[in-house]
Design a protein around this motif. Structure first.
Motif, mmCIF file in Angstrom:
data_model
loop_
_atom_site.group_PDB
_atom_site.id
_atom_site.type_symbol
_atom_site.label_atom_id
_atom_site.label_comp_id
_atom_site.label_asym_id
_atom_site.label_seq_id
_atom_site.Cartn_x
_atom_site.Cartn_y
_atom_site.Cartn_z
ATOM 1 N N ASP A 1 76.004 63.255 -0.689
ATOM 2 C CA ASP A 1 75.427 63.997 0.431
ATOM 3 C C ASP A 1 74.281 64.896 -0.018
ATOM 4 N N SER A 2 74.242 65.180 -1.334
ATOM 5 C CA SER A 2 73.279 66.171 -1.804
ATOM 6 C C SER A 2 71.838 65.676 -1.782
ATOM 7 N N SER A 3 71.600 64.502 -2.376
ATOM 8 C CA SER A 3 70.200 64.071 -2.462
ATOM 9 C C SER A 3 69.825 63.231 -1.254
ATOM 10 N N PRO A 4 68.598 63.437 -0.749
ATOM 11 C CA PRO A 4 68.167 62.689 0.437
ATOM 12 C C PRO A 4 68.044 61.200 0.136
ATOM 13 N N ILE A 5 68.261 60.363 1.132
ATOM 14 C CA ILE A 5 68.124 58.929 0.917
ATOM 15 C C ILE A 5 66.750 58.474 1.409
ATOM 16 N N THR A 6 66.178 57.539 0.675
ATOM 17 C CA THR A 6 64.853 57.021 1.009
ATOM 18 C C THR A 6 65.002 55.865 1.996
ATOM 19 N N VAL A 7 64.336 55.993 3.126
ATOM 20 C CA VAL A 7 64.464 55.012 4.203
ATOM 21 C C VAL A 7 63.094 54.453 4.554
ATOM 22 N N LEU A 8 62.995 53.119 4.562
ATOM 23 C CA LEU A 8 61.776 52.454 5.003
ATOM 24 C C LEU A 8 61.959 51.972 6.439
ATOM 25 N N VAL A 9 61.039 52.363 7.317
ATOM 26 C CA VAL A 9 61.035 51.893 8.707
ATOM 27 C C VAL A 9 59.893 50.900 8.850
ATOM 28 N N THR A 10 60.202 49.661 9.215
ATOM 29 C CA THR A 10 59.139 48.691 9.444
ATOM 30 C C THR A 10 58.861 48.625 10.945
ATOM 31 N N GLY A 11 57.625 48.301 11.276
ATOM 32 C CA GLY A 11 57.240 48.412 12.689
ATOM 33 C C GLY A 11 57.117 49.882 13.063
ATOM 34 N N ALA A 12 56.695 50.683 12.073
ATOM 35 C CA ALA A 12 56.703 52.146 12.248
ATOM 36 C C ALA A 12 55.677 52.652 13.250
ATOM 37 N N ALA A 13 54.734 51.800 13.652
ATOM 38 C CA ALA A 13 53.760 52.238 14.658
ATOM 39 C C ALA A 13 54.142 51.739 16.054
ATOM 40 N N GLY A 14 55.235 50.990 16.134
ATOM 41 C CA GLY A 14 55.707 50.532 17.442
ATOM 42 C C GLY A 14 56.306 51.688 18.230
ATOM 43 N N ARG A 15 56.625 51.435 19.484
ATOM 44 C CA ARG A 15 57.061 52.555 20.333
ATOM 45 C C ARG A 15 58.394 53.145 19.894
ATOM 46 N N ARG B 1 51.287 47.001 10.118
ATOM 47 C CA ARG B 1 50.505 45.798 9.826
ATOM 48 C C ARG B 1 49.029 46.080 9.576
ATOM 49 N N THR B 2 48.505 47.150 10.162
ATOM 50 C CA THR B 2 47.062 47.401 10.038
ATOM 51 C C THR B 2 46.760 48.857 9.674
ATOM 52 N N GLU B 3 45.578 49.058 9.121
ATOM 53 C CA GLU B 3 45.124 50.428 8.811
ATOM 54 C C GLU B 3 45.058 51.269 10.085
ATOM 55 N N GLU B 4 44.683 50.610 11.170
ATOM 56 C CA GLU B 4 44.584 51.297 12.471
ATOM 57 C C GLU B 4 45.950 51.862 12.879
ATOM 58 N N SER B 5 46.998 51.050 12.675
ATOM 59 C CA SER B 5 48.360 51.513 13.001
ATOM 60 C C SER B 5 48.778 52.664 12.091
ATOM 61 N N LYS B 6 48.364 52.599 10.850
ATOM 62 C CA LYS B 6 48.687 53.677 9.899
ATOM 63 C C LYS B 6 48.090 54.996 10.379
ATOM 64 N N GLU B 7 46.827 54.946 10.794
ATOM 65 C CA GLU B 7 46.173 56.160 11.299
ATOM 66 C C GLU B 7 46.879 56.688 12.539
ATOM 67 N N LYS B 8 47.334 55.755 13.367
ATOM 68 C CA LYS B 8 47.988 56.114 14.634
ATOM 69 C C LYS B 8 49.226 56.981 14.409
ATOM 70 N N ILE B 9 49.917 56.766 13.263
ATOM 71 C CA ILE B 9 51.115 57.575 13.018
ATOM 72 C C ILE B 9 50.892 58.645 11.959
ATOM 73 N N GLY B 10 49.629 59.011 11.747
ATOM 74 C CA GLY B 10 49.344 60.157 10.886
ATOM 75 C C GLY B 10 48.696 59.829 9.557
ATOM 76 N N GLY B 11 48.707 58.526 9.180
ATOM 77 C CA GLY B 11 47.972 58.118 7.986
ATOM 78 C C GLY B 11 48.488 58.663 6.668
ATOM 79 N N ALA B 12 49.762 59.064 6.620
ATOM 80 C CA ALA B 12 50.305 59.650 5.383
ATOM 81 C C ALA B 12 50.441 58.599 4.277
#
Length: 255
Positions: A3-17, A40-51
């Motif tokens: 419970d102590s260390s955070p778990i790393t989670v990958l969300v795919t389709g992260a720019a979808g609704r 899928r695209t650089e445009e989608s990356k920017e849409k969710i903050g581009g981190a």
């Protein structure tokens, strides 16, 4: 899982609704999660903050997914083919709009090959839990969603779900009802199996509630090796769901 260390989670389709909501919720819970996104695209990356934690890759290309899953504890699959409406539909004339999928972005390529690639890459990288979001209606080959653009979307989604269930990786398969863009956390959630909820009046759910269920599933052993349909009671009826362990205990089907 400690419970102590955070778990790393990958969300795919992260720019979808729905993906955007999951990605944001994970970011807000830094004490528990390290969020990553895949789009899928650089445009989608920017849409969710581009981190820097957002990877750009085409899920149809197995090799491209590999960097995104390195060092990941859990994967939430929210990629989906999206039918587009053919231009020229006039609602005033009655009839139904026609839909199509863009070339190369049919459900077979996105929901089957693309999801299979993600599952394979995650398994190879040692990911310990995969949450896959699908849709109710998969038990009926003649479901209207399958005829949209001749894509058979539920058929291919279900094939990917079966592939995940057979993969050996602990999984949670969430088959959502009709998705609504409304506030989450204010309705009582209901689980079912084999599309039985489609025969009732409660067959919709908010995207925000689906997103919450995805994240809660990562926190309970009771959510693993389960597949379930999910919807909600109308707002104002029942009690808003807070006890997710209890909710997962009600799910008994493995597929």
């Amino acid at each position: 899982m400690a419970d102590s260390s955070p778990i790393t989670v990958l969300v795919t389709g992260a720019a979808g609704r729905t993906g955007q909501i999951v990605y944001r919720k994970l970011k807000e819970r830094r004490d528990k999660f390290v969020a990553r996104g895949l789009v899928r695209t650089e445009e989608s990356k920017e849409k969710i903050g581009g981190a820097d934690d957002v990877f750009v890759a085409d899920i149809r290309d197995a090799e491209k997914i590999v960097p995104a899953v390195q060092g990941v504890d859990a994967l939430i699959i929210l990629t989906s083919a999206v039918p587009k409406m053919k231009p020229g539909f006039d609602p005033s004339k009655g009839g139904r709009p026609e839909f199509y999928y863009e070339d190369g972005l049919y459900p077979e390529q996105v929901d089957w090959i693309g999801q299979k690639n993600q599952i394979d890459a995650a398994k190879a990288a040692g990911v310990r839990h995969i949450v896959q979001v699908g849709s109710m209606g998969g038990t009926n080959p003649n479901h209207p969603l399958n005829s949209l653009g001749n894509g058979n979307i539920l058929v291919w989604k279900r094939k990917a779900e079966q592939y995940l269930a057979d993969s050996g990786v602990p999984y949670t398969i969430i088959r959502a009802g009709g998705l609504q863009d409304k506030d989450g956390g204010v309705r009582e959630l209901i689980v079912g199996k084999d599309d039985e909820l489609l025969q009732t009046d409660t067959k919709t759910i908010t995207r925000a509630d689906v997103a919450e269920v995805c994240i809660q599933a990562l926190q309970f052993e009771e959510a693993k090796f389960k597949a379930f349909d999910i919807a909600s009671k109308p707002e104002g009826t029942g009690t808003p769901t807070r006890d997710f362990k209890e909710l997962f205990l009600k799910c008994t089907a493995r597929f």
